[in-house]
Design a protein around this motif. Sequence first.
Motif, PDB file in Angstrom:
ATOM      1  N   SER A 113       0.501  -1.295  -0.057  1.00 57.46           N
ATOM      2  CA  SER A 113       0.282  -0.177  -0.050  1.00 57.46           C
ATOM      3  C   SER A 113       0.595   1.373  -0.164  1.00 57.46           C
ATOM      4  O   SER A 113       0.643   2.448   0.012  1.00 57.46           O
ATOM      5  N   SER A 114       2.782   1.574   0.448  1.00 55.08           N
ATOM      6  CA  SER A 114       2.790   2.704   0.122  1.00 55.08           C
ATOM      7  C   SER A 114       4.611   2.054  -0.348  1.00 55.08           C
ATOM      8  O   SER A 114       4.993   0.533   0.019  1.00 55.08           O
ATOM      9  N   LYS A 138       5.628   6.803  -0.968  1.00 54.04           N
ATOM     10  CA  LYS A 138       4.375   7.363  -1.683  1.00 54.04           C
ATOM     11  C   LYS A 138       3.245   6.194  -1.067  1.00 54.04           C
ATOM     12  O   LYS A 138       3.765   4.858  -0.862  1.00 54.04           O
ATOM     13  N   VAL A 139       2.490   6.838  -1.465  1.00 60.56           N
ATOM     14  CA  VAL A 139       1.207   6.257  -0.866  1.00 60.56           C
ATOM     15  C   VAL A 139       0.280   5.799  -1.921  1.00 60.56           C
ATOM     16  O   VAL A 139       0.062   6.749  -2.579  1.00 60.56           O
ATOM     17  N   PHE A 140       0.041   4.513  -1.901  1.00 61.21           N
ATOM     18  CA  PHE A 140      -0.832   4.482  -3.242  1.00 61.21           C
ATOM     19  C   PHE A 140      -2.433   3.920  -2.990  1.00 61.21           C
ATOM     20  O   PHE A 140      -2.458   3.086  -1.989  1.00 61.21           O
ATOM     21  N   ASN A 141      -2.898   4.188  -4.280  1.00 61.63           N
ATOM     22  CA  ASN A 141      -4.229   4.012  -3.994  1.00 61.63           C
ATOM     23  C   ASN A 141      -4.799   2.983  -4.618  1.00 61.63           C
ATOM     24  O   ASN A 141      -3.969   2.417  -5.807  1.00 61.63           O
ATOM     25  N   LYS A 142      -5.862   3.395  -5.408  1.00 67.53           N
ATOM     26  CA  LYS A 142      -6.320   1.924  -6.049  1.00 67.53           C
ATOM     27  C   LYS A 142      -6.093   2.041  -7.214  1.00 67.53           C
ATOM     28  O   LYS A 142      -5.969   1.306  -7.669  1.00 67.53           O
ATOM     29  N   GLU A 143      -6.194   3.252  -8.013  1.00 70.85           N
ATOM     30  CA  GLU A 143      -5.909   4.263  -9.352  1.00 70.85           C
ATOM     31  C   GLU A 143      -4.490   3.958  -9.409  1.00 70.85           C
ATOM     32  O   GLU A 143      -3.572   3.788 -10.736  1.00 70.85           O
ATOM     33  N   ASN A 144      -2.730   3.318  -8.205  1.00 75.40           N
ATOM     34  CA  ASN A 144      -2.042   3.355  -8.641  1.00 75.40           C
ATOM     35  C   ASN A 144      -1.235   2.675  -7.682  1.00 75.40           C
ATOM     36  O   ASN A 144      -0.239   2.253  -7.350  1.00 75.40           O
TER      37      ASN A 144
END
Length: 182
Positions: A133-134, A176-182
């Motif tokens: 997730s990050s 970097k924190v990822f979300n569903k789009e990245n």
Amino acid sequence: MDCEKKIEIVNAEKSDIDAIMKIENNSFESAIREKKDVFLSRIEVFQKGFLLLKVDGVTAGYFSSELWEKTPESESDFASLFVGHSIKKTHSDNGKSLYVSSFAILPDFRAKGLAHTFFCEALSLIKSDVGFSSAFLVVNPKWSRAVSIYKKEGFVEKRVLKRFFENGDDSIFMEKVFNKEN
């Protein structure tokens, strides 16, 4: 970038160690180079997170990473980031935060767009394979090209780690924190 070149991204094998060490020795000053046994341990423990960039069959770069339970927050967490740390003490197969422990490209392959492409693709491949997730890393602020690549990929400077490297240089901690789009 020359479109005629054959570009591959593959998982590192222990038999690749000489090529990895060539990249390491040509990319970092001696005070902050990783040792051969550190890389061999990283390949053994988390092969999915140790990728090589091959250009026309030549190993031109490497991306080394490990999974941590969480992004470092405390001073003791940051102390675990030092050069030569043991992946066996920090890696967690179920971790949700990817630590990019080292990333380098041979000098002859720099300034051709390969580093940015390789970094982006390596993150994407590992994320699709193991999920996280990050992601976080540390980088010397003097390495402006590397800092630029990381910022282009959405990494944000979170703090400066004073005198982080053995040579006395500071380091920037980026995440970097990822979300569903990245």
